[in-house]
Design a protein around this motif. Structure first.
Motif, short mmCIF file in Angstrom:
data_model
loop_
_atom_site.label_atom_id
_atom_site.label_comp_id
_atom_site.label_asym_id
_atom_site.label_seq_id
_atom_site.Cartn_x
_atom_site.Cartn_y
_atom_site.Cartn_z
N MET A 35 45.00 51.64 39.64
CA MET A 35 43.73 51.23 39.03
C MET A 35 43.52 49.73 39.13
N LEU A 36 44.56 48.99 39.49
CA LEU A 36 44.42 47.55 39.66
C LEU A 36 43.55 47.21 40.87
N LEU A 37 43.28 48.20 41.70
CA LEU A 37 42.41 47.99 42.85
C LEU A 37 40.94 48.15 42.49
N ILE A 38 40.65 48.64 41.30
CA ILE A 38 39.26 48.83 40.87
C ILE A 38 38.64 47.47 40.59
N PRO A 39 37.53 47.13 41.23
CA PRO A 39 36.89 45.83 40.95
C PRO A 39 36.17 45.85 39.60
N GLY A 40 36.21 44.73 38.90
CA GLY A 40 35.49 44.60 37.63
C GLY A 40 35.97 45.56 36.57
N TYR A 41 37.30 45.59 36.34
CA TYR A 41 37.87 46.54 35.38
C TYR A 41 38.84 45.79 34.46
N LEU A 75 55.52 49.35 39.80
CA LEU A 75 54.60 49.97 40.77
C LEU A 75 53.30 49.17 40.91
N SER A 76 53.01 48.34 39.92
CA SER A 76 51.79 47.52 39.99
C SER A 76 51.91 46.42 41.03
N VAL A 77 53.15 46.01 41.33
CA VAL A 77 53.36 44.86 42.23
C VAL A 77 52.70 45.04 43.59
N PRO A 78 52.92 46.16 44.30
CA PRO A 78 52.27 46.28 45.62
C PRO A 78 50.75 46.32 45.54
N PHE A 79 50.21 46.88 44.45
CA PHE A 79 48.75 46.93 44.32
C PHE A 79 48.18 45.55 44.04
N ILE A 80 48.93 44.72 43.30
CA ILE A 80 48.50 43.34 43.08
C ILE A 80 48.51 42.59 44.41
N ALA A 81 49.54 42.83 45.20
CA ALA A 81 49.64 42.17 46.52
C ALA A 81 48.48 42.58 47.41
N ILE A 82 48.14 43.88 47.40
CA ILE A 82 47.02 44.37 48.22
C ILE A 82 45.71 43.75 47.76
N LYS A 83 45.52 43.72 46.42
CA LYS A 83 44.27 43.18 45.90
C LYS A 83 44.14 41.69 46.20
N SER A 84 45.24 40.96 46.06
CA SER A 84 45.20 39.52 46.33
C SER A 84 44.92 39.23 47.80
N ALA A 85 45.41 40.10 48.69
CA ALA A 85 45.25 39.88 50.13
C ALA A 85 43.89 40.34 50.64
N LEU A 86 43.43 41.49 50.15
CA LEU A 86 42.22 42.09 50.71
C LEU A 86 40.98 41.91 49.83
N MET A 87 41.16 41.77 48.52
CA MET A 87 40.01 41.65 47.62
C MET A 87 40.23 40.52 46.62
N ASP A 105 40.89 28.98 34.37
CA ASP A 105 40.94 28.26 35.64
C ASP A 105 42.31 28.26 36.31
N VAL A 106 43.36 28.53 35.53
CA VAL A 106 44.72 28.48 36.08
C VAL A 106 45.38 29.85 36.13
N ILE A 107 45.35 30.57 35.01
CA ILE A 107 46.06 31.85 34.91
C ILE A 107 45.24 32.99 35.50
N ASP A 108 43.94 33.00 35.24
CA ASP A 108 43.07 34.08 35.73
C ASP A 108 42.58 33.77 37.13
N THR A 109 43.51 33.68 38.08
CA THR A 109 43.19 33.37 39.47
C THR A 109 44.01 34.28 40.37
N PRO A 110 43.56 34.52 41.60
CA PRO A 110 44.33 35.37 42.52
C PRO A 110 45.67 34.72 42.88
N ASP A 111 46.68 35.55 43.10
CA ASP A 111 47.95 35.05 43.62
C ASP A 111 47.75 34.64 45.08
N PRO A 112 48.48 33.64 45.59
CA PRO A 112 49.57 32.91 44.92
C PRO A 112 49.15 31.61 44.26
N GLN A 113 47.88 31.46 43.91
CA GLN A 113 47.44 30.24 43.25
C GLN A 113 48.17 30.05 41.92
#
Length: 215
Positions: free
Chosen positions: A26-32, A89-101, A171-179
């Motif tokens: 569900m971490l891939l769902i935008p605006g959730y 299990l959330s880790v790969p989905f976070i990686a996918i979201k950060s890379a693609l979305m 501005d710092v914590i709520d940003t895409p990885d790896p920022q």
């Protein structure tokens, strides 16, 4: 203790546990509001304890040559393993979201490393409120779940409000990885400490309560 944990995994796990583990996607769902995706694992723990009540699981288990506090430890360990499993299990989905979305989440916390820390703290809060209430009277499962739900709801609202209201969070914590990964790793470490600490406290209090019950 090992046999009790095996018993929990083979006989006590509810089928929804494996379904809700997949909700890490569900971490891939935008605006959730992503912390909500972890609520379903809390529901699974509720179902485990509810089913255990209906099948007289505690009555059977205490007849075995085991300590009552070990019964508590096995149940809390199993629940914690499932919670930690969903975070992992959330880790790969976070990686996918950060890379693609890599778009900001308009609702609240983005799917990033800091979110994993918040998720672990989320589970620690639930474990403390749920299990400390549940083991006072294992015949009543609804009230403990209510207390656990209130605890994690307040935490979720607080996190989402801070994400919008506090500049550092926004501005710092709520940003895409790896920022800003260094700051996010601090939040992850804090979440691990909260999860382990609150769950350990839950076990200590729950074990004392369960040992006083006459089953």
């Amino acid at each position: 203790m090992k046999n009790l944990i095996i018993k929990e995994f083979k006989l006590s796990l509810h089928p929804t546990t494996f379904i809700f583990l997949s909700f890490a996607a569900m971490l891939l769902i935008p605006g959730y509001p992503y912390l909500v995706s972890y609520f379903y694992m809390c529901m699974s723990i509720f179902f485990i304890c509810l089913t255990a009540r209906e099948t007289k699981d505690a009555d059977f288990t205490v007849l075995l040559p085991v300590r009552k506090r070990d019964c508590v430890k096995a149940r809390i360990f199993t629940a914690s393993a499932m919670e930690a499993g969903q975070v992992i299990l959330s880790v790969p989905f976070i990686a996918i979201k950060s890379a693609l979305m890599p778009l900001p989440n308009p609702v609240g916390m983005d799917a990033n490393t800091a979110l994993l820390g918040f998720a672990l703290a989320f589970f620690g809060i639930f474990n403390y409120f749920f299990f400390t209430s549940y083991y006072k009277n294992i015949a009543k499962v609804g009230k403990p779940f209510l207390w656990g739900s209130i605890g994690i709801s307040v935490f979720t609202i607080l996190v989402e409000v801070l994400t919008h209201a506090v500049p550092f969070m926004r501005d710092v914590i709520d940003t895409p990885d790896p920022q800003n990964i260094g700051y996010k790793l601090i939040f992850l470490a804090a979440g691990i400490i909260a999860f382990v600490g609150l769950t350990a406290l839950a076990y200590q209090k729950s074990a004392r309560s369960f040992e006083k019950q006459d089953l």
